[in-house]
Design an enzyme around this catalytic site. Structure first.
Site, PDB file in Angstrom:
ATOM      1  N   ASP A  36      28.749   0.473  91.992  1.00  0.00           N
ATOM      2  CA  ASP A  36      27.949   0.827  91.220  1.00  0.00           C
ATOM      3  C   ASP A  36      26.551   1.418  91.593  1.00  0.00           C
ATOM      4  OD1 ASP A  36      27.302  -0.877  87.744  1.00  0.00           O
ATOM      5  OD2 ASP A  36      26.874   1.613  88.883  1.00  0.00           O
TER       6      ASP A  36
HETATM    7  C1  GLC Z   1      25.638   3.310  85.978  1.00  0.00           C
HETATM    8  C2  GLC Z   1      26.405   2.365  85.518  1.00  0.00           C
HETATM    9  C3  GLC Z   1      27.931   2.525  85.864  1.00  0.00           C
HETATM   10  C4  GLC Z   1      27.865   4.355  85.357  1.00  0.00           C
HETATM   11  C5  GLC Z   1      27.866   3.949  86.823  1.00  0.00           C
HETATM   12  C6  GLC Z   1      27.787   5.947  87.406  1.00  0.00           C
HETATM   13  O1  GLC Z   1      24.781   2.576  86.247  1.00  0.00           O
HETATM   14  O2  GLC Z   1      26.256   0.551  85.467  1.00  0.00           O
HETATM   15  O3  GLC Z   1      28.963   2.292  84.613  1.00  0.00           O
HETATM   16  O4  GLC Z   1      29.551   4.278  86.238  1.00  0.00           O
HETATM   17  O5  GLC Z   1      26.184   4.479  86.809  1.00  0.00           O
HETATM   18  O6  GLC Z   1      26.623   6.820  85.544  1.00  0.00           O
END
Ligand code: GLC
Length: 727
Positions: free
Chosen positions: A255
């Site tokens: 993430d």
């Molecule tokens: C965020 C989210 C994830 C998302 C990523 C990119 O923190 O937890 O679900 O796809 O960052 O935006």
């Protein structure tokens, strides 16, 4: 010949890795053999907010990633969280996944995935960052709207076709957030202590289904820890379960900002590091890419011989394999954007997901000619924006008020805002620019002069509502809605309450209102989907994908003090074990206000003739369960028959019953259909943590057919003879 000339020459000649007649693995081996160590490491991490390096010298393309589960997010800048302001990146906003789950319609999930995949392909994205399948454990979780409810079987059956529909377009789905990210509060720090059985029976199954049945090409690690180690580089979760046990051959992505250690990331299965030095939500640091954990620091460790280059090679193989499935596959479809077909699917999902909770004396559908007062901010608020990374810039977003006016005629609809919630993002019930009292007075006057009221409220995408980054602070409706509903009832008792949310909310006014609808973030076609149902043009057929407790304390996660939620010293203890949602309500005999699987129709259905095809099964058999459903009411409608299995004398404690099958079918008035549902006996297994394997006991079982997890209408008993080992 100098190295450069040699390298240049190698780029010119026809090379196996570009030869599509060769097997994928041969092409991967060839490409890998041509890459320098620096080129390999460059592929393991971001080069911008949402892209990762390819290998320019060999013509291996970059990877472009985009949120989110409900549609293709609008373009962000290369190196910060601001939007790039393009005029060509508006999308079809699909209903939230909580709505899709409520449809209980796997074929619709496939169509949904196909819409997102076509739009992602057209926007030249290679990985779509969704779907999310974290189990709904607490109604306070800010991101339940992005997930598929409290039951692992429902989430599993719905996520597989979504993935397949999306990936048919040559775009990778990215199953998230692996795993145990069941709340947003302290998400980047909390550690989860959970037993082996709930881990295997509740929190892993939808991910396992997405990998082993859905064939998902990417999985995203979650921010939180599991037993003290970050899930994004957790040897047990990633190497042992995901990659070894499930044979996952795709890319494991972090993430944004969930990577915290070079050695752990390298050795514990992380393949692609995104978004480090940012919380993935609202802060970041520029041009950090070379300092990413899997950038220069990794290169240095390999050069020092502390990590073997073969560790990098496995990651690059996976990244090359994903490219051969996506942007290096010349045969993949071309995609499409904002088509009438996409809008039609968005409308269909919205219509099929809306849940009618209560409907006294057939208060709904709205009778023709009625003067309707529409009250509430969610009748007009744009709800595709906000909520965090899943937010979208829809080309079209029809509000409930617009949909109702189009369906019933302007002359029959009056509107008053009733309450206001302030601006999205970061505002926690900030005083809005409106004066609350004047809004209330105006709303009461509008209600007084109407035959009936449609109150359209609920939560919204503000911070600490249905929004990424943190959780709600209260189970109650925000922004003074409860008292406004009470006041409206004083001036007009004919109030239908339509809750727009991704979570259960408290309903102190429940007994006094004749009709209650659980609606969702419905995206581009929200207003028309809601009008389809409120007008009776279509009968509601959604079923709750989560329980609605009477009180927050009736919910398992909130029954063990702070240990259960919001955690103690950033440590969560899932003390409820297997008993999440209806499993808790059933076993502890605490009735929910509205149970999992509940949803009324404008017609009625009768079940009869439930039978299992045999009285006794061997562990490797499959049950064939049949029953007949008849539409005994006045109009067309669709019913979802749910099958719940119970074991009589389990060796280890089990919930009273568990969902093991469902089928949605549409019936004309008076029509009967035979429903046939097959259940592998192995699906009746539980995870024996004393033996670390799945087991089916030699025992008596029953299957109950229900219109919800409490409205059980028929039962069939059978025996399993001989116990089953691992599954
Ligand atoms: C965020 C989210 C994830 C998302 C990523 C990119 O923190 O937890 O679900 O796809 O960052 O935006």
């Amino acid at each position: 010949m100098s190295a450069i000339v040699a390298l240049m020459a190698s780029a010119a000649e026809a090379v196996p890795y570009l030869d599509e007649s060769l097997p994928v693995e041969e092409r991967i081996d060839d490409a890998l053999s041509r890459m320098t160590l620096e080129e390999k490491v460059a592929m393991l991490h971001a080069q911008s907010k949402f892209s990762a390096s390819g290998c320019p010298r060999l013509g291996i393309p970059e990877l472009w990633l985009s949120d989110g589960p409900h549609g293709v997010r609008h373009e962000l800048n290369w190196d910060d969280w601001d939007y790039a302001g393009w005029s060509s990146d508006s999308c079809t906003a699909m209903p939230a996944l909580s709505c899709l789950a409520a449809s209980f319609n796997p074929e619709l999930a496939r169509k949904y995935g196909a819409v997102v995949g076509e739009e992602a392909r057209f926007r030249k994205k290679d990985i779509m960052l969704g779907p999310g399948v974290n189990i709904y454990r607490t109604p306070l979780n800010g991101r339940n709207f992005e997930y598929m409810g409290e039951d692992p079987y429902l989430a599993s059956r719905m996520v597989v076709p979504y993935i397949q529909g999306l990936q048919a377009n040559g775009v990778a789905a990215c199953l998230k957030h692996f795993v145990l990210n069941n709340q947003e509060h302290a998400r980047d720090r909390f550690d989860v202590e959970v037993g082996e059985r709930p881990l295997n029976e509740l929190y892993l199954p939808a991910f396992k289904a997405g990998v082993t049945e859905g064939g998902v090409w990417a999985v995203m690690g979650s921010y939180n820890k599991f037993r003290g180690t970050h899930c994004t580089h957790n040897d047990t979760l990633v190497n042992k379960i995901l990659k070894d046990q499930w044979n996952f051959d795709g890319v494991f992505v972090s993430d944004w900002g969930s990577t915290h250690d070079t050695r752990e990331a390298a050795l514990n299965g992380l393949d692609l590091e995104m978004g480090s030095w940012t919380n993935g939500f609202n802060w970041s640091s520029n041009n950090a890419y070379d300092t990413y954990y899997m950038a220069q620091p990794l290169l240095a460790m390999i050069r020092r011989g502390e990590i073997d280059e073969s560790v990098v090679d496995d990651k690059v193989r996976r990244l090359l394999r994903l490219r051969l499935r996506t942007n290096m596959d010349r045969k993949r479809p071309w995609g499409a954007m904002n088509t009438p077909g996409h809008l039609a699917v968005a409308r269909e999902v919205g219509r099929e997901g809306i849940v009618l909770l209560k409907n006294e004396n057939s208060f709904l559908p709205v009778k023709p000619g009625k003067r309707i007062a529409v009250i509430g901010e969610n009748a007009v608020r744009k709800l595709s924006i906000g909520g965090g990374s899943s937010e979208l810039k829809p080309r079209i977003e029809i509000s409930p008020l617009e949909g109702l006016r189009a369906r019933f005629g302007d002359e029959n609809i009056s509107f008053s805002l009733g309450y206001a919630s302030g601006d999205p993002n970061f505002s926690i019930e900030l005083p809005s620019k409106y004066d609350a009292d004047s809004l209330r007075v105006a709303a009461l006057e509008t209600a007084r002069n109407a035959d009936m009221v449609l109150f359209i409220g609920g939560l919204n995408k503000n911070y600490r509502q249905d929004c990424e980054g943190d959780d709600r602070l209260s189970y109650s409706l925000p922004f003074g809605q409860d008292s406004l509903i009470a006041d409206l009832l004083e001036v007009n008792p004919n109030v239908a309450v339509i809750i727009v949310s991704g979570n259960a909310v408290d309903m102190p006014w429940e007994e006094k209102v004749p009709a209650i609808v659980q609606s969702w973030y419905l995206g581009s076609m929200g207003g028309v989907a809601l009008a389809d149902i409120l007008s009776g043009d279509f009968s509601p057929s959604g079923k709750l994908p989560f329980s609605i407790p009477r009180r927050l304390e009736d919910c398992a996660a909130h029954s063990f003090g702070e240990r259960g939620y919001p955690g103690v010293d950033e440590q969560f203890y899932y003390d409820e074990g297997l008993l999440v949602g209806y499993r808790w309500h059933d076993t502890k005999k605490i009735p929910a206000r509205y149970p999992f699987g509940h949803g009324l129709s404008y017609t009625t259905f009768r079940y009869y003739g439930l039978e299992a095809d045999r009285k006794q099964y061997a562990p490797g058999d499959t049950l064939t369960v049949k029953l007949t459903v008849t539409n005994t009411g006045p109009c067309r409608g669709a019913e979802t028959v749910q099958l719940y299995a119970s074991q009589k004398n389990p060796r280890l404690p089990r919930p009273v019953k568990e969902l093991k099958g469902f089928r949605k079918t549409e019936l004309q008035p008076g029509e009967s259909k035979e429903i046939i549902i097959r259940i592998p006996v192995s699906d009746l297994a539980y995870y024996d943590d004393t033996m670390q394997r799945w087991v089916v006991d030699d025992d008596e079982f029953s299957i109950q057919a229900g219109s919800s997890s409490t409205d059980l209408r028929a039962k069939a008993r059978f025996r399993v003879a001989g116990s089953l080992a691992a599954r």
